[in-house]
Design an enzyme around this catalytic site. Sequence first.
Site, PDB file in Angstrom:
ATOM      1  N   VAL A  11      71.630  35.336  53.472  1.00 56.59           N
ATOM      2  CA  VAL A  11      70.676  34.435  54.117  1.00 56.59           C
ATOM      3  C   VAL A  11      70.988  34.288  55.608  1.00 56.59           C
ATOM      4  O   VAL A  11      70.116  34.462  56.463  1.00 56.59           O
ATOM      5  CB  VAL A  11      70.692  33.059  53.413  1.00 56.59           C
ATOM      6  CG1 VAL A  11      69.921  32.026  54.219  1.00 56.59           C
ATOM      7  CG2 VAL A  11      70.089  33.182  52.017  1.00 56.59           C
ATOM      8  N   LEU A 157      63.761  33.587  51.016  1.00 54.10           N
ATOM      9  CA  LEU A 157      63.735  35.052  51.090  1.00 54.10           C
ATOM     10  C   LEU A 157      64.127  35.669  49.751  1.00 54.10           C
ATOM     11  O   LEU A 157      64.819  35.050  48.944  1.00 54.10           O
ATOM     12  CB  LEU A 157      64.669  35.554  52.198  1.00 54.10           C
ATOM     13  CG  LEU A 157      66.181  35.338  52.082  1.00 54.10           C
ATOM     14  CD1 LEU A 157      66.850  36.294  51.112  1.00 54.10           C
ATOM     15  CD2 LEU A 157      66.817  35.476  53.436  1.00 54.10           C
ATOM     16  N   LYS A 158      63.644  36.903  49.537  1.00 61.00           N
ATOM     17  CA  LYS A 158      63.996  37.643  48.330  1.00 61.00           C
ATOM     18  C   LYS A 158      64.918  38.785  48.738  1.00 61.00           C
ATOM     19  O   LYS A 158      64.582  39.526  49.678  1.00 61.00           O
ATOM     20  CB  LYS A 158      62.742  38.232  47.668  1.00 61.00           C
ATOM     21  CG  LYS A 158      61.706  37.198  47.290  1.00 61.00           C
ATOM     22  CD  LYS A 158      60.512  37.835  46.604  1.00 61.00           C
ATOM     23  CE  LYS A 158      59.558  38.571  47.539  1.00 61.00           C
ATOM     24  NZ  LYS A 158      58.879  37.764  48.550  1.00 61.00           N
ATOM     25  N   LYS A 211      63.196  23.838  46.422  1.00 64.64           N
ATOM     26  CA  LYS A 211      63.862  25.135  46.267  1.00 64.64           C
ATOM     27  C   LYS A 211      64.264  25.379  44.802  1.00 64.64           C
ATOM     28  O   LYS A 211      64.035  26.451  44.244  1.00 64.64           O
ATOM     29  CB  LYS A 211      65.087  25.187  47.192  1.00 64.64           C
ATOM     30  CG  LYS A 211      65.944  26.415  47.035  1.00 64.64           C
ATOM     31  CD  LYS A 211      65.223  27.691  47.423  1.00 64.64           C
ATOM     32  CE  LYS A 211      66.002  28.907  46.962  1.00 64.64           C
ATOM     33  NZ  LYS A 211      65.325  30.162  47.236  1.00 64.64           N
ATOM     34  N   PHE A 256      55.738  38.433  38.436  1.00 61.68           N
ATOM     35  CA  PHE A 256      56.891  37.850  37.723  1.00 61.68           C
ATOM     36  C   PHE A 256      56.695  37.745  36.218  1.00 61.68           C
ATOM     37  O   PHE A 256      57.284  36.891  35.569  1.00 61.68           O
ATOM     38  CB  PHE A 256      57.248  36.467  38.313  1.00 61.68           C
ATOM     39  CG  PHE A 256      58.350  36.595  39.307  1.00 61.68           C
ATOM     40  CD1 PHE A 256      58.091  37.066  40.586  1.00 61.68           C
ATOM     41  CD2 PHE A 256      59.660  36.311  38.971  1.00 61.68           C
ATOM     42  CE1 PHE A 256      59.103  37.234  41.504  1.00 61.68           C
ATOM     43  CE2 PHE A 256      60.688  36.473  39.886  1.00 61.68           C
ATOM     44  CZ  PHE A 256      60.396  36.935  41.151  1.00 61.68           C
ATOM     45  N   CYS A 267      70.948  33.914  42.767  1.00 55.65           N
ATOM     46  CA  CYS A 267      70.163  32.681  42.847  1.00 55.65           C
ATOM     47  C   CYS A 267      69.695  32.151  41.497  1.00 55.65           C
ATOM     48  O   CYS A 267      70.090  31.064  41.097  1.00 55.65           O
ATOM     49  CB  CYS A 267      68.974  32.897  43.773  1.00 55.65           C
ATOM     50  SG  CYS A 267      69.495  33.107  45.482  1.00 55.65           S
ATOM     51  N   LYS A 270      72.369  30.855  38.848  1.00 59.40           N
ATOM     52  CA  LYS A 270      73.140  29.675  39.280  1.00 59.40           C
ATOM     53  C   LYS A 270      72.234  28.464  39.523  1.00 59.40           C
ATOM     54  O   LYS A 270      72.619  27.334  39.254  1.00 59.40           O
ATOM     55  CB  LYS A 270      74.014  30.004  40.496  1.00 59.40           C
ATOM     56  CG  LYS A 270      73.356  29.831  41.835  1.00 59.40           C
ATOM     57  CD  LYS A 270      74.362  29.888  42.966  1.00 59.40           C
ATOM     58  CE  LYS A 270      73.705  30.048  44.321  1.00 59.40           C
ATOM     59  NZ  LYS A 270      72.764  29.037  44.724  1.00 59.40           N
ATOM     60  N   LYS A 328      68.554  44.145  41.225  1.00 56.38           N
ATOM     61  CA  LYS A 328      67.156  44.545  41.428  1.00 56.38           C
ATOM     62  C   LYS A 328      67.121  45.622  42.502  1.00 56.38           C
ATOM     63  O   LYS A 328      68.131  45.851  43.173  1.00 56.38           O
ATOM     64  CB  LYS A 328      66.275  43.350  41.772  1.00 56.38           C
ATOM     65  CG  LYS A 328      66.533  42.722  43.130  1.00 56.38           C
ATOM     66  CD  LYS A 328      65.424  41.728  43.388  1.00 56.38           C
ATOM     67  CE  LYS A 328      65.615  40.997  44.686  1.00 56.38           C
ATOM     68  NZ  LYS A 328      64.534  40.090  44.978  1.00 56.38           N
TER      69      LYS A 328
HETATM   70  P1  NAD Z   1      76.856  34.714  50.754  1.00 57.59           P
HETATM   71  O1  NAD Z   1      77.946  34.459  49.788  1.00 57.59           O
HETATM   72  O2  NAD Z   1      76.281  36.092  50.865  1.00 57.59           O
HETATM   73  O3  NAD Z   1      77.338  34.290  52.217  1.00 57.59           O
HETATM   74  C1  NAD Z   1      77.968  33.093  52.534  1.00 57.59           C
HETATM   75  C2  NAD Z   1      78.819  33.292  53.786  1.00 57.59           C
HETATM   76  O4  NAD Z   1      79.329  32.021  54.192  1.00 57.59           O
HETATM   77  C3  NAD Z   1      80.020  34.208  53.605  1.00 57.59           C
HETATM   78  O5  NAD Z   1      80.023  35.218  54.601  1.00 57.59           O
HETATM   79  C4  NAD Z   1      81.225  33.253  53.792  1.00 57.59           C
HETATM   80  O6  NAD Z   1      82.365  33.884  54.334  1.00 57.59           O
HETATM   81  C5  NAD Z   1      80.619  32.219  54.717  1.00 57.59           C
HETATM   82  N1  NAD Z   1      81.353  30.947  54.809  1.00 57.59           N
HETATM   83  C6  NAD Z   1      81.964  30.249  53.811  1.00 57.59           C
HETATM   84  N2  NAD Z   1      82.510  29.120  54.312  1.00 57.59           N
HETATM   85  C7  NAD Z   1      82.222  29.086  55.629  1.00 57.59           C
HETATM   86  C8  NAD Z   1      82.508  28.173  56.683  1.00 57.59           C
HETATM   87  N3  NAD Z   1      83.174  27.046  56.473  1.00 57.59           N
HETATM   88  N4  NAD Z   1      82.062  28.481  57.925  1.00 57.59           N
HETATM   89  C9  NAD Z   1      81.381  29.608  58.161  1.00 57.59           C
HETATM   90  N5  NAD Z   1      81.089  30.511  57.209  1.00 57.59           N
HETATM   91  C10 NAD Z   1      81.505  30.261  55.953  1.00 57.59           C
HETATM   92  O7  NAD Z   1      75.709  33.675  50.414  1.00 57.59           O
HETATM   93  P2  NAD Z   1      74.113  33.891  50.431  1.00 57.59           P
HETATM   94  O8  NAD Z   1      73.676  34.775  49.310  1.00 57.59           O
HETATM   95  O9  NAD Z   1      73.694  34.213  51.823  1.00 57.59           O
HETATM   96  O10 NAD Z   1      73.620  32.416  50.057  1.00 57.59           O
HETATM   97  C11 NAD Z   1      73.786  31.326  50.948  1.00 57.59           C
HETATM   98  C12 NAD Z   1      72.969  30.153  50.431  1.00 57.59           C
HETATM   99  O11 NAD Z   1      71.566  30.470  50.467  1.00 57.59           O
HETATM  100  C13 NAD Z   1      73.255  29.768  48.978  1.00 57.59           C
HETATM  101  O12 NAD Z   1      73.138  28.395  48.833  1.00 57.59           O
HETATM  102  C14 NAD Z   1      72.153  30.483  48.202  1.00 57.59           C
HETATM  103  O13 NAD Z   1      71.876  29.838  46.988  1.00 57.59           O
HETATM  104  C15 NAD Z   1      71.002  30.352  49.168  1.00 57.59           C
HETATM  105  N6  NAD Z   1      69.984  31.390  49.037  1.00 57.59           N
HETATM  106  C16 NAD Z   1      70.334  32.670  48.804  1.00 57.59           C
HETATM  107  C17 NAD Z   1      69.347  33.654  48.698  1.00 57.59           C
HETATM  108  C18 NAD Z   1      69.710  35.080  48.399  1.00 57.59           C
HETATM  109  O14 NAD Z   1      68.806  35.834  48.059  1.00 57.59           O
HETATM  110  N7  NAD Z   1      70.965  35.498  48.518  1.00 57.59           N
HETATM  111  C19 NAD Z   1      67.997  33.320  48.862  1.00 57.59           C
HETATM  112  C20 NAD Z   1      67.670  31.979  49.151  1.00 57.59           C
HETATM  113  C21 NAD Z   1      68.678  31.025  49.233  1.00 57.59           C
END
Ligand code: NAD
Length: 443
Positions: A11, A157-158, A211, A256, A267, A270, A328
């Site tokens: 994200v 985002l997807k 969300k 879907f 996502c 969890k 996916k």
């Molecule tokens: P991710 O695990 O890919 O990335 C998280 C990043 O945060 C990592 O690089 C980690 O090192 C960093 N981090 C951890 N602690 C930190 C700190 N104190 N300071 C700075 N950086 C730090 O996570 P993601 O998949 O990008 O998801 C992030 C959030 O967005 C989650 O809550 C998720 O549910 C939500 N989300 C994800 C998606 C998806 O498709 N992946 C879509 C929508 C929403």
Amino acid sequence: MNLTVFGIGYVGLVQAAVLAEVGHNVVCVDVDAEKVKRLRDGVIPIYEPGLEDLVKENHAAGRLAFTTDAAAAIKHGRILISAVGTPPGEDGSADLKYVMAVAETIARDMTEPKIIVSKSTVPVGTCDRLRKRVGEILTMRGLGELEFDVVSNPEFLKEGSAVADCQRPDRIIIGTQSPISEQLMRELYEPFNRNHEKIIVMDVRSAEFTKYAANCMLATKISFINEMAGLADHLGADIEEVRKGIGSDPRIGYHFIYPGSGYGGSCFPKDVRALIKAAESVEFDATMLKAVEQRNNTQKSVLFEKVHQYFGGDLRGKRFALWGLAFKPNTDDMREAPSRVLMEALWDAGASVSAYDPEAMAECQNIYGQRDDLLLCGTKEAALRGADALMIVTEWKNFKAPSFDMLREALATPVIFDGRNLYNPKTVARHGLEYFGIGRQAA
Ligand code: NAD
């Protein structure tokens, strides 16, 4: 506008690059020093279509920077976006330790008014908790009067089309009651709001909940069709015909409702679990969400059960070709991927796997390391050679029209277990292969 993004994951990195592309000055901060170093060297940690060029171009143009220096990054941004992970805790509820850590870091360093934007998927009430914690720290620092706000701005985002989704969002949810925050958030997203109004402003709790409700709705659609597919198997109907039949109703739609091997990724699993936990915490019985999760867990074993039954309950010494490892297409993400449940069941049953995925091979290697019962192959054809069956787990585009004659000749047993219903059973049968899909009758 000067922005800071905490967390350079799926994200954070995509959103930062897209915001930089429209002209904002974005500094990304992460605690993972190796990731930051590699990004500075032009190495993109994840696969997303279009991301690599976008990151490199904006980095080179000086609009997108990467650092581990949180203090400098906090100074830089008027808006501080937190996009760190919210993984499931031991009991399934969202673990907020990273989200809290970011808020505390900001509170300890900020000296000017800031807007803290919570982009991570967080349980209802989290922004209130963050606001309270930041306020406490500022008061301890003697800066109790310093202006700040915590805004909810969940990300939709997807994975697999993350860049395009951020460039052309369906909606931009902003949870705030502060007119100043609303105005600044509108300014931030102005470039994405030109075609028509996409911004929906609401109270913070409703934004947080939106969300979860969105992801749970989508997970419900998947579990629903998977349950129908299981029933179709037993009742002698073809779920693909049924899917088209119901999808033609605009109240239902075609999106879907593809039957498959269950939903995975970072996502849906969890978020469904976290909402069940949130319901429990207020003594609300989320019966439907529990069923959605249960169906999905069962669904991840369906392909294995079909293979197990086909080979008379004994898979020892057999080798299965797996096409697809990512949860996916168009991503290398294997978090909670059905392929993992399948491979682990095959290994437990004494079988081995030869696998191919266009993007997730390195990730698979990271997860499972070197093992005798896992052969990662350079091409989809190499994975097939001499295998006892082909199993399709991810619907990558280039799996959609293989040469069935080649498949028949390469496999030791000419049989396909298709966990994504990619093929027409009649076509496969014409080429002399047996075929088992999800909720489909043999030709
Ligand atoms: P991710 O695990 O890919 O990335 C998280 C990043 O945060 C990592 O690089 C980690 O090192 C960093 N981090 C951890 N602690 C930190 C700190 N104190 N300071 C700075 N950086 C730090 O996570 P993601 O998949 O990008 O998801 C992030 C959030 O967005 C989650 O809550 C998720 O549910 C939500 N989300 C994800 C998606 C998806 O498709 N992946 C879509 C929508 C929403």
